[in-house]
Write an enzyme that holds these catalytic residues in place. Structure first.
Site, PDB file in Angstrom:
ATOM      1  N   CYS A 179       2.955   3.325   1.780  1.00  0.00           N
ATOM      2  CA  CYS A 179       3.550   2.448   0.756  1.00  0.00           C
ATOM      3  C   CYS A 179       4.994   2.831   0.450  1.00  0.00           C
ATOM      4  O   CYS A 179       5.755   2.010  -0.050  1.00  0.00           O
ATOM      5  CB  CYS A 179       2.708   2.504  -0.509  1.00  0.00           C
ATOM      6  SG  CYS A 179       2.525   4.159  -1.184  1.00  0.00           S
ATOM      7  N   ARG A 194       6.476  -6.780   0.608  1.00  0.00           N
ATOM      8  CA  ARG A 194       6.305  -6.752  -0.850  1.00  0.00           C
ATOM      9  C   ARG A 194       6.950  -8.004  -1.456  1.00  0.00           C
ATOM     10  O   ARG A 194       6.391  -8.654  -2.322  1.00  0.00           O
ATOM     11  CB  ARG A 194       6.968  -5.491  -1.443  1.00  0.00           C
ATOM     12  CG  ARG A 194       6.316  -4.162  -1.076  1.00  0.00           C
ATOM     13  CD  ARG A 194       4.932  -4.026  -1.669  1.00  0.00           C
ATOM     14  NE  ARG A 194       4.926  -4.207  -3.109  1.00  0.00           N
ATOM     15  CZ  ARG A 194       5.203  -3.257  -4.010  1.00  0.00           C
ATOM     16  NH1 ARG A 194       5.454  -2.025  -3.603  1.00  0.00           N
ATOM     17  NH2 ARG A 194       5.175  -3.503  -5.304  1.00  0.00           N
ATOM     18  N   GLN A 251       0.977  -3.851  -3.887  1.00  0.00           N
ATOM     19  CA  GLN A 251       1.118  -3.097  -2.646  1.00  0.00           C
ATOM     20  C   GLN A 251       0.046  -3.535  -1.649  1.00  0.00           C
ATOM     21  O   GLN A 251       0.335  -3.776  -0.464  1.00  0.00           O
ATOM     22  CB  GLN A 251       0.976  -1.592  -2.943  1.00  0.00           C
ATOM     23  CG  GLN A 251       1.174  -0.706  -1.724  1.00  0.00           C
ATOM     24  CD  GLN A 251       2.601  -0.725  -1.229  1.00  0.00           C
ATOM     25  OE1 GLN A 251       3.531  -0.554  -2.008  1.00  0.00           O
ATOM     26  NE2 GLN A 251       2.791  -0.943   0.060  1.00  0.00           N
ATOM     27  N   ASP A 265      -0.558   8.135   1.787  1.00  0.00           N
ATOM     28  CA  ASP A 265       0.342   8.077   0.631  1.00  0.00           C
ATOM     29  C   ASP A 265       0.607   9.531   0.229  1.00  0.00           C
ATOM     30  O   ASP A 265      -0.055  10.458   0.719  1.00  0.00           O
ATOM     31  CB  ASP A 265      -0.337   7.274  -0.498  1.00  0.00           C
ATOM     32  CG  ASP A 265       0.566   7.056  -1.726  1.00  0.00           C
ATOM     33  OD1 ASP A 265       1.786   7.322  -1.633  1.00  0.00           O
ATOM     34  OD2 ASP A 265       0.038   6.643  -2.778  1.00  0.00           O
TER      35      ASP A 265
HETATM   36  N1   CP Z   1       5.689   1.342  -2.824  1.00  0.00           N
HETATM   37  C1   CP Z   1       6.220   1.258  -4.056  1.00  0.00           C
HETATM   38  O1   CP Z   1       5.617   0.752  -5.015  1.00  0.00           O
HETATM   39  O2   CP Z   1       7.481   1.764  -4.155  1.00  0.00           O
HETATM   40  P1   CP Z   1       8.306   2.014  -5.515  1.00  0.00           P
HETATM   41  O3   CP Z   1       7.589   3.087  -6.276  1.00  0.00           O
HETATM   42  O4   CP Z   1       9.668   2.422  -5.056  1.00  0.00           O
HETATM   43  O5   CP Z   1       8.319   0.737  -6.298  1.00  0.00           O
HETATM   44  N1  NVA Z   2       0.529   6.856  -5.383  1.00  0.00           N
HETATM   45  C1  NVA Z   2       1.954   6.788  -5.613  1.00  0.00           C
HETATM   46  C2  NVA Z   2       2.485   5.469  -5.150  1.00  0.00           C
HETATM   47  C3  NVA Z   2       3.938   5.232  -5.371  1.00  0.00           C
HETATM   48  C4  NVA Z   2       4.389   3.881  -4.931  1.00  0.00           C
HETATM   49  C5  NVA Z   2       2.235   7.044  -7.092  1.00  0.00           C
HETATM   50  O1  NVA Z   2       1.495   6.527  -7.922  1.00  0.00           O
HETATM   51  O2  NVA Z   2       3.171   7.768  -7.382  1.00  0.00           O
END
Ligand code: CP
Ligand code: NVA
Length: 319
Positions: free
Chosen positions: A267, A295, A135, A227
């Site tokens: 993200c 990505r 990411q 996030d």
């Molecule tokens: N941002 C990200 O990692 O998305 P996913 O959880 O959908 O892979």
């Molecule tokens: N911080 C979040 C990111 C998801 C892409 C998680 O770990 O769920």
């Protein structure tokens, strides 16, 4: 960068500044001229074991390797954690006989570092409870496209000091950005990662600052990032966390404290109107879908370098 061939990516700090820059440089080129790399990973096999849900990571790894001539095998591991049916050591002794690359999304970060220590082929962290290095690569690719360079940028992260935050802090430090993290008390990023990021920043001219006031965190920022406040695996804390994170919501009022040219980053997936409002997420400053696209480009570059495929590009491109 031959030094990356055969390496693992568990933490983004496994790479030096020069190595992160090499991945990003190749990612820009792969994005601009994808057909030049069409067969660079011809017949390479990648296996992905995911203990958690995914849209972007799974699909971008699969589209990336497919369009480089390789292929992906996806194993849904959401019902049984890795290492339960068979030890990680035994798994890796099997896997390395069949595939060139192992991609893991796990709860415990140690699952990834342990697999990496056993497997002869490269292992990539596709998100753990501690870090999300792929990411961060995509996000700094996005920032380089918007601003030319990450060096000297004021990069603000508002919210939970989580896996995404950790990898972003480390990458900001590696690339000489000024990173400010604004999080509620008890939700700051882990102290050892902050210390690690500060040590890296000392050498690159970057900086890492922790604050608790969200306005102070974003004032003058070139990029404002947030996030979810409840990551995967922490669902039982949703109700407890919601009021604590309310003042950290990225809305138009908070964005007004950032520089006028600031971008908004996330993200994804976003919890709309929780950590970010629709107006910001869908607004003119938002680059969230550029991040999502990047990505794929960033992971193509990463796989090319780890699998040593980047050297074969010109030759393979004539196929
Ligand atoms: N941002 C990200 O990692 O998305 P996913 O959880 O959908 O892979
Ligand atoms: N911080 C979040 C990111 C998801 C892409 C998680 O770990 O769920």
């Amino acid at each position: 960068v031959e030094s990356l061939a055969g390496r693992d990516l568990c933490s983004i700090a496994d790479f030096s500044t020069i190595e992160v820059e090499a991945v990003l440089k190749l990612a820009h080129d792969v994005k601009a001229r994808p057909m030049d790399y069409r067969w660079a990973l011809d017949a390479k096999q990648m296996v992905m074991f995911f203990e958690k849900a995914s849209l972007r990571t799974r699909l971008t790894f699969e589209t990336a390797i497919n369009t480089l001539g390789g292929s992906a095998i996806f194993v849904d591991q959401t019902q049984s954690p890795l290492g339960e049916r068979e030890s990680l050591a035994d798994m890796s002794r099997n896997l390395e006989r069949w595939v060139s690359l192992i991609v893991l999304r796990t709860y415990a970060h140690e699952t990834i570092t342990e697999m990496a220590s056993y497997a002869a082929c490269p292992v990539i962290n596709a998100l753990s409870d501690l870090e999300h290095p792929c990411q961060a690569l995509a996000d700094f690719l996005t920032l380089e496209q918007k601003f030319g360079t990450a060096k000297g940028l004021r990069f603000s992260y508002v919210g939970d000091g989580n896996n995404v935050c950790h990898s972003l802090m480390l990458t900001a430090a590696q690339l000489g950005a000024h990173c400010v993290v604004g999080s509620p008390k008890n939700y700051a990023p882990k102290a050892d990662i902050v210390a690690q990021a500060r040590a890296i920043a000392n050498a690159t001219g970057g900086s890492i600052e922790l604050v608790s006031d969200p306005v102070a965190a974003v004032t003058g920022a070139d990029a404002v990032y947030t996030d979810v406040c409840t990551s995967m695996g922490m669902e039982h804390e949703v109700t407890k966390r919601a009021p604590i994170f309310k003042p950290y919501q990225v809305n138009e009022a908070l964005m007004a404290h950032a520089a006028p040219h600031a971008v908004f980053m996330h993200c994804l997936p976003a919890h709309r109107n929780a950590e970010v409002t629709d107006a910001v997420l869908d607004g003119p400053q938002s680059v969230v879908f550029d991040q999502a696209e990047n990505r794929m480009h960033a992971q193509k570059a990463l796989m090319l370098l780890l699998l040593g495929g980047a050297q074969n590009v010109r030759k393979e491109a004539t196929k």
